[in-house]
Write an enzyme that holds these catalytic residues in place. Structure first.
Site, PDB file in Angstrom:
ATOM      1  N   SER A 154       0.855  -1.185   0.000  1.00 57.46           N
ATOM      2  CA  SER A 154       0.000   0.000   0.000  1.00 57.46           C
ATOM      3  C   SER A 154       0.894   1.239   0.000  1.00 57.46           C
ATOM      4  O   SER A 154       1.640   1.451  -0.945  1.00 57.46           O
ATOM      5  CB  SER A 154      -0.949  -0.044   1.209  1.00 57.46           C
ATOM      6  OG  SER A 154      -1.768   1.098   1.246  1.00 57.46           O
ATOM      7  N   ASP A 189      -4.027  -5.187   5.871  1.00 60.06           N
ATOM      8  CA  ASP A 189      -4.431  -5.974   4.710  1.00 60.06           C
ATOM      9  C   ASP A 189      -3.311  -6.932   4.331  1.00 60.06           C
ATOM     10  O   ASP A 189      -2.144  -6.537   4.241  1.00 60.06           O
ATOM     11  CB  ASP A 189      -4.756  -5.048   3.536  1.00 60.06           C
ATOM     12  CG  ASP A 189      -5.345  -5.789   2.356  1.00 60.06           C
ATOM     13  OD1 ASP A 189      -5.906  -6.881   2.562  1.00 60.06           O
ATOM     14  OD2 ASP A 189      -5.254  -5.262   1.225  1.00 60.06           O
ATOM     15  N   HIS A 212      -2.686  -1.018  -3.305  1.00 60.68           N
ATOM     16  CA  HIS A 212      -3.848  -0.155  -3.056  1.00 60.68           C
ATOM     17  C   HIS A 212      -3.710   1.103  -3.902  1.00 60.68           C
ATOM     18  O   HIS A 212      -2.807   1.914  -3.689  1.00 60.68           O
ATOM     19  CB  HIS A 212      -3.926   0.240  -1.578  1.00 60.68           C
ATOM     20  CG  HIS A 212      -4.192  -0.900  -0.656  1.00 60.68           C
ATOM     21  ND1 HIS A 212      -4.125  -0.778   0.716  1.00 60.68           N
ATOM     22  CD2 HIS A 212      -4.533  -2.196  -0.890  1.00 60.68           C
ATOM     23  CE1 HIS A 212      -4.419  -1.941   1.277  1.00 60.68           C
ATOM     24  NE2 HIS A 212      -4.659  -2.818   0.320  1.00 60.68           N
TER      25      HIS A 212
END
Length: 372
Positions: A191, A314, A218
């Protein structure tokens, strides 16, 4: 002590609203605003902010030029605001190349209407960058923000979250001895800080890298085509934005499309990509947990999965499923992360077996992936 923030934008409305939002958080304080890049460079040197929010298109000096000058003169964590267009995506990637650490889409309507999730996201990103420790010679101790609970566990089938933690070895590439496993797939999830990290790793891969690669970053839908194209132009391997039905090929990296979920299914000796809209309840689109979980079912233990820099957790539950299936899980080490959130979640849960610096990650992956 509050994190000191410099807000840079040529729009007086946006400067005011961003300042109001930042100042709503007691851990943050806007110490000044600037209306162009030249003012930002001057204020960065004089005021020593801990984080700068930066627009891209501004008069006198644009944001990308300002980032380059600030990083050369007084390196400071910079959060870019970008329009959700092809040109905006390209400019944002240029800013990240210049040294900016993160970006947010510039949505005037969310800022203007006081949308709660937009406000929280901005505050979280600024605080995460304000804790970035590499830039300052004197560091005040901070307590990392606990990663937000992902809704992925319910979607992935109620995975247990009570794995007994095991020690994680912090490793240099030279110290890693290949396990001898015969992999069929490489997974990389990331991310905040991911675009730069992925570029650093993938540009070191040879064209004949022996496995397919799935990349989960992301990123908004408007950005992933530009990011895939950029990586493809820089790398010896092929890099493409994943499309539904893509057959996995060795030496090709498939980037999960923004706003969608990427899964993989087994088809004989190889595999095939599935791109789906996914559930609206998911926090992330694309979601690392979703891709990792599907790979655990399709390829079992024949997977090397790497969790790179990023905010939140995540990837933890998907990595847990992969490890249960016999896969190998690595995490980026804290010192080389822009935000030590996702790798920390995997490492502290005892899921990752190695914690590796970004500088050593490519070499380590290549050694582990080499066919015997």
């Amino acid at each position: 002590m509050a994190i000191k923030v410099l807000v840079v934008d040529d729009s007086s409305f946006f400067r005011r609203r961003v300042s109001e939002i930042v100042n709503q958080d007691p851990e943050l304080e806007v110490i000044a605003t600037a209306s162009n890049g030249a003012e930002a460079v001057k204020m960065a040197a004089e005021l020593n902010p801990q984080v700068i929010t930066m627009d891209i298109e501004m008069p006198v000096m644009d944001g990308i030029t300002a980032v380059r000058e600030i990083m050369a003169k007084c390196p400071t964590p910079i959060l870019m605001f970008s329009s959700l267009t092809h040109d905006g995506a390209k400019a944002t990637l240029d800013a990240l190349d210049a040294g900016a650490l993160d970006f947010l889409p510039k949505r005037f309507e969310d800022i203007a209407t006081n949308k709660d999730d937009a406000i929280l996201l901005l505050q979280q990103r600024v605080k995460a960058l304000g804790r970035r420790r590499i830039f300052r010679p004197v560091v005040r101790p901070t307590t990392p923000t606990p990663p937000p609970r992902s809704s992925a566990s319910s979607v992935l089938g109620g995975v247990s979250t009570h794995t007994q933690p095991a020690p994680v070895r912090s490793s240099h590439a030279a110290s890693i001895r290949p396990s001898g496993k015969q992999y069929k797939l490489l997974l990389i999830g990331t991310s905040t800080g991911g675009p730069v990290a992925l570029q650093k790793i993938l540009t070191q891969f040879p064209a004949n890298y022996p496995h397919p690669i799935l990349l989960i970053q992301h990123m908004p839908a408007a950005f992933t085509p530009a990011f895939a194209n950029r990586l493809n132009g820089l790398c010896k391997i092929e890099v493409k934005e994943a499309a539904n039905g893509d057959v996995l090929r060795p030496g090709c990296a498939y980037l999960a499309p923004g706003g969608m979920q990427m899964m993989v299914e087994r088809t004989g000796v190889t595999g095939r990509v599935k791109v789906l809209a996914g559930s609206a309840e998911m926090n992330y689109k694309p979601c690392v947990d979703i891709t990792f979980a599907s790979a655990s079912k399709a390829f079992g233990g024949d997977v090397l999965a790497v969790v790179l820099t990023g905010m939140g957790a995540d990837g933890r539950e998907g990595a847990r499923m992969l490890k249960s299936a016999g896969a190998t899980i690595w995490a980026q080490d804290e010192a080389s992360c822009v935000v030590y959130g996702m790798p920390q979640a995997v490492a502290s849960a005892g899921i990752a077996t190695q914690s590796i610096s970004l500088d050593n990650m490519a070499e380590s992956i290549l050694k582990e992936s080499a066919r015997g």
